[in-house]
Design a protein around this motif. Structure first.
Motif, PDB file in Angstrom:
ATOM      1  N   GLY A 137      -4.568   1.308   2.340  1.00 37.33           N
ATOM      2  CA  GLY A 137      -4.105  -0.142   3.502  1.00 37.33           C
ATOM      3  C   GLY A 137      -5.226  -1.202   3.002  1.00 37.33           C
ATOM      4  O   GLY A 137      -5.641  -1.424   1.590  1.00 37.33           O
ATOM      5  N   SER A 191      -6.543  -7.673  -0.689  1.00 38.72           N
ATOM      6  CA  SER A 191      -6.120  -8.179  -2.191  1.00 38.72           C
ATOM      7  C   SER A 191      -4.627  -7.370  -1.671  1.00 38.72           C
ATOM      8  O   SER A 191      -4.668  -5.959  -1.820  1.00 38.72           O
ATOM      9  CB  SER A 191      -6.792  -8.472  -3.200  1.00 38.72           C
ATOM     10  N   MET A 236       4.125  -8.803   2.084  1.00 37.14           N
ATOM     11  CA  MET A 236       4.782  -9.303   0.678  1.00 37.14           C
ATOM     12  C   MET A 236       6.236  -9.351   1.105  1.00 37.14           C
ATOM     13  O   MET A 236       6.691  -8.997   0.929  1.00 37.14           O
ATOM     14  CB  MET A 236       4.129  -8.557  -0.574  1.00 37.14           C
ATOM     15  N   GLY A 292       4.392 -14.922   3.310  1.00 37.57           N
ATOM     16  CA  GLY A 292       2.929 -13.684   3.588  1.00 37.57           C
ATOM     17  C   GLY A 292       2.160 -14.333   1.972  1.00 37.57           C
ATOM     18  O   GLY A 292       1.741 -15.101   1.594  1.00 37.57           O
ATOM     19  N   ALA A 315      12.623   2.173  11.026  1.00 38.43           N
ATOM     20  CA  ALA A 315      12.137   3.727  11.213  1.00 38.43           C
ATOM     21  C   ALA A 315      10.432   3.483  11.785  1.00 38.43           C
ATOM     22  O   ALA A 315       9.949   3.907  11.091  1.00 38.43           O
ATOM     23  CB  ALA A 315      12.157   4.923   9.638  1.00 38.43           C
ATOM     24  N   LEU A 354      -3.368  -9.056   9.708  1.00 40.33           N
ATOM     25  CA  LEU A 354      -4.358  -8.987   8.524  1.00 40.33           C
ATOM     26  C   LEU A 354      -5.836  -8.016   9.709  1.00 40.33           C
ATOM     27  O   LEU A 354      -6.242  -8.488  10.695  1.00 40.33           O
ATOM     28  CB  LEU A 354      -5.334 -10.141   7.905  1.00 40.33           C
ATOM     29  N   VAL A 370      -2.543   1.298  14.336  1.00 37.30           N
ATOM     30  CA  VAL A 370      -1.377   2.137  14.070  1.00 37.30           C
ATOM     31  C   VAL A 370      -2.092   3.618  13.731  1.00 37.30           C
ATOM     32  O   VAL A 370      -2.041   4.587  14.383  1.00 37.30           O
ATOM     33  CB  VAL A 370      -0.631   1.695  13.585  1.00 37.30           C
ATOM     34  N   SER A 402       0.503 -15.218  -4.664  1.00 43.06           N
ATOM     35  CA  SER A 402      -0.037 -15.548  -5.413  1.00 43.06           C
ATOM     36  C   SER A 402      -0.808 -13.704  -6.130  1.00 43.06           C
ATOM     37  O   SER A 402      -1.330 -13.352  -5.005  1.00 43.06           O
ATOM     38  CB  SER A 402      -1.403 -15.974  -5.864  1.00 43.06           C
ATOM     39  N   HIS A 421       0.406 -21.901   8.777  1.00 47.61           N
ATOM     40  CA  HIS A 421      -0.239 -20.675   9.587  1.00 47.61           C
ATOM     41  C   HIS A 421      -1.189 -20.223  10.355  1.00 47.61           C
ATOM     42  O   HIS A 421      -2.399 -21.160  10.606  1.00 47.61           O
ATOM     43  CB  HIS A 421      -1.690 -19.086   7.892  1.00 47.61           C
ATOM     44  N   SER A 441       0.940  -1.457  -0.042  1.00 45.98           N
ATOM     45  CA  SER A 441      -0.086   0.118   0.203  1.00 45.98           C
ATOM     46  C   SER A 441       1.164   1.121   0.070  1.00 45.98           C
ATOM     47  O   SER A 441       0.789   2.069  -0.823  1.00 45.98           O
ATOM     48  CB  SER A 441      -1.227   0.187   1.207  1.00 45.98           C
TER      49      SER A 441
END
Ligand SMILES: Cc1cc2nc3c(=O)[nH]c(=O)nc-3n(C[C@H](O)[C@H](O)[C@H](O)COP(=O)(O)OP(=O)(O)OC[C@H]3O[C@@H](n4cnc5c(N)ncnc54)[C@H](O)[C@@H]3O)c2cc1C
Length: 411
Positions: free
Chosen positions: A373, A380, A43, A59, A204, A346, A239, A62, A310, A15
Motif C-alpha cells: 500500500g 508516491s 490513479m 488523483g 467485489a 490517503l 480496511v 505525474s 482537492h 499497490s
C-alpha cells in the motif's frame, strides 16, 4: 486460468496491481478483488464523454524517471514508450483570495541561514514540521513550504513523518523526467490488470478473511467466496485492520490506529476563453477552502481546460466547491462546461509510523499474507510498487530484474 487462483490480491490500486503483476510473472494465477467498478484506486483519469473524452486526473497526475520499479513494469508490458512529456508550468499560491507567485512567499535571508541545518539533519523519527521548519526556517515553513507540503499530501503536514514525504530514488536518464500517458495515468493500472495470469473482479468488496488449511478464503459483500494459498492485502490500513482482525490479530492490532485523510475532489472543465488565469500547474492554497488544485494544462487542448480541486473531507457541498474553485480561476460558475466529484483517501501517517511498520513486518515474517500500500515507504506511486515488490520477494524469492540493471544514475 484455473477456477481457483493460487493467489488472491484484495484492492486494485497500483499497490495491488503491481503485486499481482509480480506474482503473475512468477507463474501464479492471480485473482484481484476490487470493491469499486474500476481498477486504479487513486490513479484515476476521469474522462468526460460529453466533451469528446476530454480527461482530467482526479488523483495522481505525474510519474517520474525515478520510479524505477514502475518503469520496469511498464517496460515489461511494452507501454514505457507511451510515456508523454508534460508541459512545464509553475504552481501559483492562493492566499487571501488572490494569486501570488511562489517567490513572493519566500523569506530568502531566513532560507540561507537555515539551509545548512537541513543538509546536516537526519529525518529519522522527525515530523515534517520539525525537520523542514528547522531546515528551511519557521517563516518559510509557515508561508510557503507548509502549504506546499499540504498540497502534496492533501492533509495537514505538520505531524506527518518527514521520512515518508520525499525519498531520494535513482533516476533513469533514458526516461522523461516527469510524464503522463496519452489517455492519462489510468492507462497504467488498466494495462497491468490485463497481464496474462491476472484476473480482475470489480464490484467485489472483501468483507472477511478466514484461514482455510494452509491458505485463505475471502468472502465478498455479495456472498461470493474465493480461495487461494497466498493472499496479499492492498487496501487502506483501516480496511486491512478490519479484514485481519479474526485471522491475524497481532497484525490487525498494530495497524488499527493508522488514520486516513478524506479528500473530496471536484473536477471542472471550462472553455479556455472563460478563464481569467493563464496556463499553470495548479494552486498551492495557503488559506483557501481547498487544499490544492492541479490543472490539465500540462497537455494542451485546443479549446478546453480542466482542473482537479482537492477539498478536505465533507466540508463543502458541490455548489460551494465549484464557487470556491471558480473564484481561484477567475471564472463564472455558470460557464462550467462539465463537473464531476471523486472521493480520494490517503493515509494520515504520524511520527513513530515506521516503528509500527517494523512491528507489522515482524508479525508478517514467515507467513503467507503480504500487505502492500501507500502507507509503508511513502504515498508516491513508486513507494507503492516498491513495497509490492519487497512483499513479493519476501515470500517468493528475488525477482531477476534489479534496479541496478537499468541505466540509472543517482539523482
Ligand atoms: C489527489 C492525489 C494526487 C496524487 N498525486 C500523485 C502524483 O502525482 N504522483 C504520485 O506518485 N502519487 C500521487 N498520489 C499518490 C498515489 O496516487 C497513491 O498513493 C497511490 O495511487 C495509492 O495506491 P494504492 O493501491 O496503495 O491505494 P488506492 O489507490 O487507494 O487503492 C486501494 C484500492 O483498494 C480498494 N478497496 C478498498 N477496500 C476494499 C475492499 N474491502 N475490498 C476490495 N477492494 C477494496 C479501493 O477501492 C481501491 O481501489 C496522489 C494521490 C492523491 C489522492
Amino acid at each position: 486460468m484455473s477456477q481457483q487462483p493460487s493467489h488472491i490480491v484484495i484492492g486494485a490500486g497500483i499497490s495491488g496491481l503491481s503485486a499481482a503483476h509480480y506474482a503473475a510473472r512468477s507463474g501464479q494465477d492471480v485473482r484481484v478483488l476490487e470493491a469499486d467498478a474500476r481498477e486504479g484506486g487513486c490513479m484515476h483519469t476521469h474522462a468526460f464523454p460529453e466533451l469528446g473524452g476530454y480527461w482530467v486526473e482526479a488523483g495522481s497526475h505525474s510519474c517520474f524517471n525515478s520510479y524505477g520499479n514502475l518503469l520496469g513494469i511498464m517496460e515489461q508490458l511494452g507501454i514505457l514508450g507511451r510515456a508523454t512529456a508534460k508541459a512545464k508550468q509553475s504552481y501559483k499560491l492562493w492566499r487571501e483570495g488572490e494569486h501570488k507567485s511562489i517567490l513572493s512567499a519566500l523569506h530568502p535571508v531566513e532560507l540561507v541561514r537555515s539551509l545548512p541545518k537541513l543538509f546536516g539533519a537526519d529525518k529519522t523519527g522527525a515530523s515534517v514540521r520539525e525537520y523542514y521548519g528547522k531546515g528551511l526556517g519557521e517563516k518559510n515553513y509557515r508561508d510557503l513550504f507548509g502549504p506546499a507540503f499540504r498540497s502534496v499530501i492533501c492533509q495537514p503536514p505538520d505531524e506527518f513523518p518527514a521520512e515518508a514525504l520525499f525519498r531520494k530514488k535513482p533516476r533513469r536518464k533514458d526516461v522523461l523526467r516527469s510524464f503522463t500517458m496519452p489517455e492519462g495515468l489510468s492507462e497504467i493500472p488498466q494495462r497491468i490488470a490485463r497481464t496474462p495470469g491476472v484476473t480482475l473482479t470489480t464490484n467485489a468488496i472483501a468483507t472477511a478473511i478466514e484461514r482455510d488449511g494452509e491458505g485463505f478464503a475471502v468472502t465478498c459483500a455479495d456472498g461470493t467466496r474465493h480461495r487461494a494459498d497466498w493472499l496479499t492485502l492492498a487496501v487502506p490500513p483501516d480496511v486491512a485492520a478490519t479484514l485481519l482482525t479474526d485471522n491475524a490479530a497481532e497484525a490487525a492490532a498494530i495497524i488499527a490506529g493508522i488514520g486516513m485523510a478524506e479528500i473530496n475532489t471536484q473536477l471542472l472543465v471550462l472553455d479556455k476563453a472563460d478563464l481569467g488565469v493563464d496556463a499553470l500547474a495548479g494552486f498551492i492554497s495557503v488559506d483557501g477552502a481547498f487544499l490544492s488544485a492541479v490543472s490539465r494544462d500540462f497537455l494542451e487542448h485546443p479549446q478546453l481546460r480542466g482542473f482537479a480541486f482537492h477539498f478536505p473531507g465533507d466540508a463543502l457541498d458541490e455548489q460551494a466547491r465549484i464557487e470556491a474553485a471558480c473564484r481561484a480561476l477567475n471564472a463564472s460558475p455558470e460557464r462550467v462546461r462539465a463537473a464531476a466529484f471523486v472521493r480520494n483517501r490517503l493515509p494520515a501517517l504520524r511520527k513513530g509510523h515506521f516503528d509500527q511498520i517494523a512491528a507489522l513486518d515482524r508479525a508478517l515474517a514467515g507467513g503467507r499474507v503480504g500487505i502492500t500500500g501507500n502507507w509503508f515507504l511513502g504515498v508516491s506511486i513508486e513507494d507503492c510498487v516498491t513495497r509490492s515488490r519487497s512483499e513479493h520477494e519476501r515470500r517468493f524469492g528475488a525477482l531477476t530484474e534489479t534496479l541496478e540493471e537499468a541505466p540509472a544514475a543517482a539523482a
